[in-house]
Design a protein around this motif. Structure first.
Motif, mmCIF file in Angstrom:
data_model
loop_
_atom_site.group_PDB
_atom_site.id
_atom_site.type_symbol
_atom_site.label_atom_id
_atom_site.label_comp_id
_atom_site.label_asym_id
_atom_site.label_seq_id
_atom_site.Cartn_x
_atom_site.Cartn_y
_atom_site.Cartn_z
ATOM 1 N N PHE A 153 0.838 -1.187 0.000
ATOM 2 C CA PHE A 153 0.000 0.000 0.000
ATOM 3 C C PHE A 153 0.876 1.241 0.000
ATOM 4 C CE2 PHE A 153 -2.052 -3.338 2.531
ATOM 5 C CZ PHE A 153 -3.156 -3.568 1.733
ATOM 6 N N GLY A 154 0.431 2.275 -0.668
ATOM 7 C CA GLY A 154 1.121 3.553 -0.635
ATOM 8 C C GLY A 154 2.326 3.602 -1.541
ATOM 9 N N ASP A 155 3.138 4.625 -1.327
ATOM 10 C CA ASP A 155 4.302 4.814 -2.185
ATOM 11 C C ASP A 155 5.583 5.008 -1.378
ATOM 12 O OD1 ASP A 155 3.988 7.378 -1.148
ATOM 13 O OD2 ASP A 155 4.321 8.379 -3.067
ATOM 14 N N VAL A 156 5.603 4.539 -0.130
ATOM 15 C CA VAL A 156 6.743 4.759 0.751
ATOM 16 C C VAL A 156 7.726 3.590 0.649
ATOM 17 C CG1 VAL A 156 7.482 5.123 3.143
ATOM 18 C CG2 VAL A 156 5.355 6.156 2.313
ATOM 19 N N ALA A 157 8.977 3.930 0.366
ATOM 20 C CA ALA A 157 10.032 2.923 0.246
ATOM 21 C C ALA A 157 10.447 2.410 1.627
ATOM 22 C CB ALA A 157 11.241 3.520 -0.464
ATOM 23 N N ILE A 158 10.883 1.200 1.663
ATOM 24 C CA ILE A 158 11.363 0.460 2.845
ATOM 25 C C ILE A 158 10.582 0.770 4.128
ATOM 26 C CG2 ILE A 158 13.622 -0.234 1.985
ATOM 27 C CD1 ILE A 158 14.918 2.065 3.455
ATOM 28 N N LYS A 159 9.280 0.784 3.960
ATOM 29 C CA LYS A 159 8.333 0.947 5.081
ATOM 30 C C LYS A 159 8.608 2.197 5.923
ATOM 31 C CE LYS A 159 6.998 -3.875 5.438
ATOM 32 N NZ LYS A 159 6.798 -5.015 6.303
ATOM 33 N N GLY A 160 9.186 3.219 5.286
ATOM 34 C CA GLY A 160 9.408 4.481 5.977
ATOM 35 C C GLY A 160 10.693 4.562 6.776
ATOM 36 N N TYR A 161 11.569 3.582 6.635
ATOM 37 C CA TYR A 161 12.840 3.627 7.353
ATOM 38 C C TYR A 161 13.848 4.485 6.584
ATOM 39 C CZ TYR A 161 11.562 0.448 11.061
ATOM 40 O OH TYR A 161 10.978 -0.109 12.168
ATOM 41 N N ASP A 162 14.758 5.093 7.327
ATOM 42 C CA ASP A 162 15.764 5.997 6.791
ATOM 43 C C ASP A 162 16.924 5.189 6.210
ATOM 44 O OD1 ASP A 162 17.968 7.707 6.479
ATOM 45 O OD2 ASP A 162 17.567 8.822 8.314
ATOM 46 N N PRO A 163 17.124 5.203 4.877
ATOM 47 C CA PRO A 163 18.206 4.411 4.289
ATOM 48 C C PRO A 163 19.602 4.903 4.679
ATOM 49 C CG PRO A 163 17.166 5.777 2.612
ATOM 50 C CD PRO A 163 16.354 5.925 3.864
ATOM 51 N N VAL A 164 19.738 6.173 4.981
ATOM 52 C CA VAL A 164 21.048 6.727 5.342
ATOM 53 C C VAL A 164 21.457 6.270 6.737
ATOM 54 C CG1 VAL A 164 22.366 8.867 5.694
ATOM 55 C CG2 VAL A 164 20.733 8.693 3.793
ATOM 56 N N ALA A 165 20.504 6.113 7.636
ATOM 57 C CA ALA A 165 20.804 5.730 9.021
ATOM 58 C C ALA A 165 21.504 4.372 9.112
ATOM 59 C CB ALA A 165 19.532 5.716 9.863
ATOM 60 N N TYR A 166 21.209 3.466 8.193
ATOM 61 C CA TYR A 166 21.899 2.169 8.202
ATOM 62 C C TYR A 166 23.413 2.384 8.118
ATOM 63 C CZ TYR A 166 17.350 -0.003 7.169
ATOM 64 O OH TYR A 166 16.042 -0.422 7.205
#
Length: 173
Positions: free
Chosen positions: A39-52
């Motif tokens: 559902f929706g258009d949010v990548a990786i369920k809203g998690y911050d890819p930079v924080a990894y």
């Protein structure tokens, strides 16, 4: 007209329609395959890819710090992370558009990923459907090699599904 001739004519028209669809369909860029869940258009369920990369952990992002890229909305925990991503999105974006890397290693698509099941391997972010799959990806380097081999095939499946879905939702003139 006999049923045989009627069916043959229908098949011809259907074939011509399919060819026309292929010829005139909007091309879908190969890199434009991002897992936005169901559902929706949010990548990786809203998690911050930079924080990894910067915090070595899965951190939920915020709609307040978002950026639209490759047809998806990406959330970040801070404006700084958003700006880092905007400068070099390919550096931070998960491999395989955020689809399960373990699934891709088998040539399959797993949409339901767990953003907390991740690994950075050789400077690239891989997300999986559960912690065991992420650990297996890290411990078995051939899985990364296999996922790289299968990605093109999986990507074509995803593109084909997207084109079919878009075609079904195109309003008639």
């Amino acid at each position: 007209m006999s049923d045989h001739h009627r069916n043959k004519g229908f098949r011809s028209i259907a074939a011509i329609g399919a060819v026309a669809m292929l010829l005139f369909a909007q091309p879908v860029p190969a890199e434009d395959v991002v897992n936005m869940g169901y559902f929706g258009d949010v990548a990786i369920k809203g998690y911050d890819p930079v924080a990894y990369f910067t915090q070595n952990q899965a951190v939920e992002g915020s709609p307040q710090y978002s950026h639209h890229w490759l047809g998806a909305t990406w959330y970040f925990a801070s404006a700084e992370h958003r700006d880092m991503f905007m400068r070099d999105p390919a550096k931070y974006a998960p491999q395989y558009g955020g689809y399960c890397a373990d699934g891709v290693s088998f040539g399959t698509v797993t949409t339901n990923v767990d953003p907390k099941a991740w690994r950075i391997i050789e400077g690239k972010l891989y997300i999986s459907y559960d912690p065991g799959a992420a650990e297996g990806l890290e411990k078995n380097p051939t899985k990364v090699v296999e996922s790289q081999k299968h990605w093109s095939e999986v990507q074509q499946t995803l593109i084909s599904e997207k084109m079919h879905k878009d075609w079904q939702h195109t309003p008639a003139n």
